[in-house]
Enzyme design. Structure first.
Site, mmCIF file in Angstrom:
data_model
loop_
_atom_site.group_PDB
_atom_site.id
_atom_site.type_symbol
_atom_site.label_atom_id
_atom_site.label_comp_id
_atom_site.label_asym_id
_atom_site.label_seq_id
_atom_site.Cartn_x
_atom_site.Cartn_y
_atom_site.Cartn_z
ATOM 1 N N ASP A 185 -17.772 5.234 13.347
ATOM 2 C CA ASP A 185 -16.779 5.402 12.293
ATOM 3 C C ASP A 185 -16.178 4.039 12.003
ATOM 4 O O ASP A 185 -15.558 3.431 12.872
ATOM 5 C CB ASP A 185 -15.695 6.393 12.779
ATOM 6 C CG ASP A 185 -14.627 6.669 11.716
ATOM 7 O OD1 ASP A 185 -14.552 5.919 10.724
ATOM 8 O OD2 ASP A 185 -13.863 7.635 11.903
ATOM 9 N N VAL A 196 -5.635 0.276 2.739
ATOM 10 C CA VAL A 196 -5.824 -1.175 2.579
ATOM 11 C C VAL A 196 -6.971 -1.426 1.588
ATOM 12 O O VAL A 196 -6.858 -2.243 0.671
ATOM 13 C CB VAL A 196 -6.119 -1.843 3.951
ATOM 14 C CG1 VAL A 196 -6.583 -3.281 3.760
ATOM 15 C CG2 VAL A 196 -4.883 -1.789 4.836
ATOM 16 N N ALA A 204 -13.512 1.690 5.519
ATOM 17 C CA ALA A 204 -13.890 0.972 4.294
ATOM 18 C C ALA A 204 -12.954 -0.210 4.037
ATOM 19 O O ALA A 204 -13.198 -0.999 3.113
ATOM 20 C CB ALA A 204 -13.896 1.926 3.105
ATOM 21 N N ASP A 205 -11.918 -0.355 4.856
ATOM 22 C CA ASP A 205 -11.083 -1.562 4.750
ATOM 23 C C ASP A 205 -11.971 -2.796 4.950
ATOM 24 O O ASP A 205 -11.756 -3.839 4.312
ATOM 25 C CB ASP A 205 -9.981 -1.571 5.819
ATOM 26 C CG ASP A 205 -8.894 -0.524 5.566
ATOM 27 O OD1 ASP A 205 -8.971 0.189 4.546
ATOM 28 O OD2 ASP A 205 -7.969 -0.432 6.396
ATOM 29 N N LYS A 265 -5.477 -2.126 13.642
ATOM 30 C CA LYS A 265 -4.718 -1.124 14.396
ATOM 31 C C LYS A 265 -5.282 -1.016 15.813
ATOM 32 O O LYS A 265 -6.487 -0.940 15.998
ATOM 33 C CB LYS A 265 -4.813 0.216 13.690
ATOM 34 C CG LYS A 265 -4.155 0.193 12.313
ATOM 35 C CD LYS A 265 -3.992 1.596 11.787
ATOM 36 C CE LYS A 265 -3.947 1.665 10.276
ATOM 37 N NZ LYS A 265 -3.050 0.820 9.585
ATOM 38 N N GLU A 315 0.827 -1.218 0.000
ATOM 39 C CA GLU A 315 0.000 0.000 0.000
ATOM 40 C C GLU A 315 0.860 1.268 0.000
ATOM 41 O O GLU A 315 2.081 1.198 0.210
ATOM 42 C CB GLU A 315 -0.929 0.005 1.213
ATOM 43 C CG GLU A 315 -0.213 0.158 2.542
ATOM 44 C CD GLU A 315 -1.108 0.739 3.633
ATOM 45 O OE1 GLU A 315 -1.476 1.927 3.503
ATOM 46 O OE2 GLU A 315 -1.409 0.024 4.607
HETATM 47 N N1 PSU Z 1 -0.635 3.165 8.359
HETATM 48 C C1 PSU Z 1 -0.329 4.378 8.829
HETATM 49 N N2 PSU Z 1 -1.222 5.397 8.631
HETATM 50 C C2 PSU Z 1 -2.409 5.211 7.968
HETATM 51 C C3 PSU Z 1 -2.701 3.911 7.482
HETATM 52 C C4 PSU Z 1 -1.778 2.950 7.699
HETATM 53 O O1 PSU Z 1 0.720 4.529 9.471
HETATM 54 O O2 PSU Z 1 -3.188 6.145 7.809
HETATM 55 C C5 PSU Z 1 -3.958 3.662 6.730
HETATM 56 C C6 PSU Z 1 -4.062 2.263 6.147
HETATM 57 O O3 PSU Z 1 -3.812 2.401 4.772
HETATM 58 C C7 PSU Z 1 -5.503 1.847 6.419
HETATM 59 C C8 PSU Z 1 -6.134 3.179 6.683
HETATM 60 O O4 PSU Z 1 -6.077 1.193 5.351
HETATM 61 O O5 PSU Z 1 -5.148 3.858 7.430
HETATM 62 C C9 PSU Z 1 -7.448 3.146 7.404
HETATM 63 O O6 PSU Z 1 -7.968 4.442 7.417
HETATM 64 P P1 PSU Z 1 -9.530 4.669 7.624
HETATM 65 O O7 PSU Z 1 -9.778 4.256 9.053
HETATM 66 O O8 PSU Z 1 -9.752 6.144 7.402
HETATM 67 O O9 PSU Z 1 -10.206 3.812 6.620
HETATM 68 MN MN MN Z 2 -13.569 6.497 8.882
#
Ligand code: PSU
Ligand code: MN
Length: 280
Positions: free
Chosen positions: A117, A87, A120-121, A138, A6
């Site tokens: 919240d 992702v 979309a992963d 995470k 990614e």
């Molecule tokens: N790793 C990081 N920072 C990030 C991400 C990963 O150090 O922002 C990303 C990943 O790509 C993951 C995304 O898919 O955060 C998820 O963000 P959201 O919760 O907005 O979907």
């Molecule tokens: Mn979000």
């Protein structure tokens, strides 16, 4: 066999120039295992699997590079933007290019707190047949809810060498996996069955951060809580929240969180390459 990587972690996850060095290093780790590496992203609106080192350098400097999740794809395409893939969108780009295996750091999921919240992963895992290797969701997230959603969406969760899902910075979340595998061939066999049976979801292979780089449990918990409080105080919302929390934790744990992040990225890339090889 090919492994996708990614670019959000490059553009919005790690500090420059560590992010650039890490991106190239991860590709090398995959090549050293005998597989091919393809870092994904949108370049001038086009989905690319295999960004050049120059393009990766541009992403690493972060200039004018937005973070694109599934909802952003059409906008990025129509407006010919440079965009880093999460992702979710890396799965989308990988699948379009016929790539089945993807290595990342941590998965997005259901966030903590009252404001609903959800990354979309999870939508991508529910709808795109790509095998994702990660160190768990995470730890800033609501891990029990995230785990529950994966079950609802029909996404198999494999533990590599473990019976419990890892928690990104630390080696366990206490949450069960659906199956434990101890060799790349075992993972490959389940993935092949998944595809043969016509299942359309993705699959998650979770592997814990290497022991020597794992964050101390109490340090991680304290840093996460502090980061969540800071995000609340700063009124951070939406797509900015994940990068904000991760950056905050990286800055407030000395180098410990950063070290864990780098170690798990490398570990995941190596395992993904071995799985890709086993699929041949
Ligand atoms: N790793 C990081 N920072 C990030 C991400 C990963 O150090 O922002 C990303 C990943 O790509 C993951 C995304 O898919 O955060 C998820 O963000 P959201 O919760 O907005 O979907
Ligand atoms: Mn979000």
């Amino acid at each position: 066999m090919i492994v996708a990587l990614e670019s959000t972690v490059i553009a919005h996850g790690l500090p420059y120039p560590r992010n650039y060095e890490t991106a190239l290093h991860l590709e090398e780790v995959i090549r050293a295992e005998g597989a091919e590496a393809r870092t994904c992203g949108f370049w001038a609106g086009k989905p690319v699997a295999g960004l050049t080192p120059e393009q990766i350098a541009h992403f690493a400097r972060g200039e004018g590079v937005i973070k694109a999740s599934l909802r952003d794809i059409a906008i990025v395409a129509a407006r010919k933007l440079h965009a880093a893939t999460t992702v979710a969108t890396t799965m989308w780009v990988a699948h379009r290019h016929g790539i089945q295996v993807f290595a990342t750091g941590g998965l997005g999921g259901v966030h903590r707190g009252e404001d609903y919240d959800e990354s979309a992963d999870l939508t991508a895992l529910a709808t795109i047949p790509v095998l994702v290797v990660c160190a768990g969701a995470k730890a800033i997230l609501d891990l029990p809810r995230t785990r529950e959603r994966l079950e609802t969406l029909g996404v198999p969760v494999i533990g590599y060498g473990v019976d419990e899902m890892p928690a990104f910075y630390t080696r366990s979340s206490g949450l069960p996996v659906d199956a434990r595998c101890d060799a790349p061939e075992e993972v490959a066999a389940i993935w092949k069955a998944h595809r043969r049976l016509g299942l359309r979801t993705g699959m998650l292979v979770t592997v814990p951060v290497p022991e020597e780089a794992a964050l101390d449990e109490d340090v991680a918990t304290a840093a996460i809580e502090e980061a969540l409080t800071a995000a609340e105080a700063a009124g951070v919302r939406g797509k900015a929240i994940t990068p904000f929390l991760l950056a905050y934790i990286a800055e407030h744990t000395g180098e410990a969180a950063l070290r864990a992040n780098l170690a798990l990225l490398e570990n995941n890339a190596r395992l993904a390459a071995a799985i890709a090889q086993a699929l041949d």
